[in-house]
Enzyme design. Sequence first.
Site, PDB file in Angstrom:
ATOM      1  N   SER A 266       1.038  -0.903   0.035  1.00  0.00           N
ATOM      2  CA  SER A 266       0.161   0.349   0.017  1.00  0.00           C
ATOM      3  C   SER A 266       0.953   1.114  -0.244  1.00  0.00           C
ATOM      4  O   SER A 266       0.543   2.534  -0.621  1.00  0.00           O
ATOM      5  CB  SER A 266      -1.102  -0.117   1.003  1.00  0.00           C
TER       6      SER A 266
ATOM      7  N   HIS B 281      -4.892  -2.929  -3.288  1.00  0.00           N
ATOM      8  CA  HIS B 281      -4.752  -2.561  -3.472  1.00  0.00           C
ATOM      9  C   HIS B 281      -4.258  -2.980  -4.962  1.00  0.00           C
ATOM     10  O   HIS B 281      -4.147  -2.892  -5.918  1.00  0.00           O
ATOM     11  CB  HIS B 281      -3.147  -1.522  -3.536  1.00  0.00           C
TER      12      HIS B 281
ATOM     13  N   LYS C  23     -12.344   0.739  -2.315  1.00  0.00           N
ATOM     14  CA  LYS C  23     -10.444   1.386  -3.207  1.00  0.00           C
ATOM     15  C   LYS C  23     -10.887   1.689  -4.363  1.00  0.00           C
ATOM     16  O   LYS C  23     -11.992   2.162  -4.751  1.00  0.00           O
ATOM     17  CB  LYS C  23      -9.213   0.786  -2.903  1.00  0.00           C
TER      18      LYS C  23
END
Length: 402
Positions: free
Chosen positions: A183, A211, A243
Amino acid sequence: MTLETQLQARLAERQAAQLYRQRATVSAKCGMAQEVAGHPLINFCSNDYLGLSSHPSLIRAAQHVLDSFGFGSGASHLVSGHSHFHHQLEQALAHATQRPRALLFSTGYMANLALVTALAPRSGAVIGDKLNHASLVDAGQLASAQNPKTEFLRYKHCQLKDLERLLNKVPAGALVVTDGVFSMDGNIAPLADLAALCRDYQATLAVDDAHGFGCLGDQGGGSVLAAGLSVDDVPVYMGTLGKAVGGFGAFVAGSESLIEALIQFARPYVYTTALPPAIAAGNLASLELLQHDVSFIATLNANIAYFRQRAEALLASDGSVTLLPSQTAIQPVILASETRVLAVAAALRSAGYWVGAIRPPTVPAGTARLRITLSAAHTKRQIDGLLSALTMALKAEAGAGV
Ligand code: PMP
């Protein structure tokens, strides 16, 4: 000493070390253009990698369920909170990750606590990469606190030799955990090598793809599929929905018995209220978009390539900064000192660009950095603007001798 006095001392210490954190309140949002305390800013620090958080399809889907089904879920999944919207979303997540089943969690933090504590060997080790997300670190510590026969160990970042050294010291059947995309560095874990090593040592590999899911692989299936690996290579796959998916929540995907075991044994799953059904419906609409429209991912990739080409050229001559070699939406620029990173981030903000100033303990000491995150919703003009503001900010800061 009263609690109040202790807290004031700790807060003062954090402030003196330039590590104090403050929240900015966003008052208006439209794509990547936002308003904070009356100032317009282009956001280069969100994880909305595909720009889906304000997509009309997600909003419509959530609104429809709000009107027809209500706001709260009312209970945990095991009591009466599990609606058919949650169920459909789990099926879509299993399909997107090419796994037999998926299980929804309220947040990624909880999914990690859940999977590590429920799957940690009863007598053996949980082994994690040193740069894993804080939730995986906390999860390993919790697992060993809950059971003294479970050890929690960490290997040097992406170093297979160091992992092998630890695997040699612990009983077979360890749980190895890694971020898919790290990250704060943006690099992708060496998943094929990790899977092969785990197979050799009868260890189970779990990947936190917060991610990667939505961004990597065809139709955003994530880093594990992008590496050509299956559920046999990586039995435990965790992804988040706040995300790239543009919504909220998280999931674990894997075999039928993995999911049933989590339902039975994972305390952060059992003892918490289910996500509001409208959130599940919004997430589902996002997955449907990703199944049918690869242009979001293609635009993100084009923006990453454009940013890197321009940033490498602009920053190459400045020996005091390092652009990490990331191929993902996370593009860190290491400035080392906390004071410097705060000064440059403040200058960027005055110029209208919002970039994360990441300091310890989120990253190791001496590696304070700007964490620039790119999105499909950015325009090339916005990227150009950020990079020229960054070049000016670095020059001004060097001149001021900060
Ligand atoms: N894992 C990683 C790698 C993350 O970056 C994050 C969020 N920053 C999480 C887990 C936690 O996810 P959530 O925000 O859904 O709790």
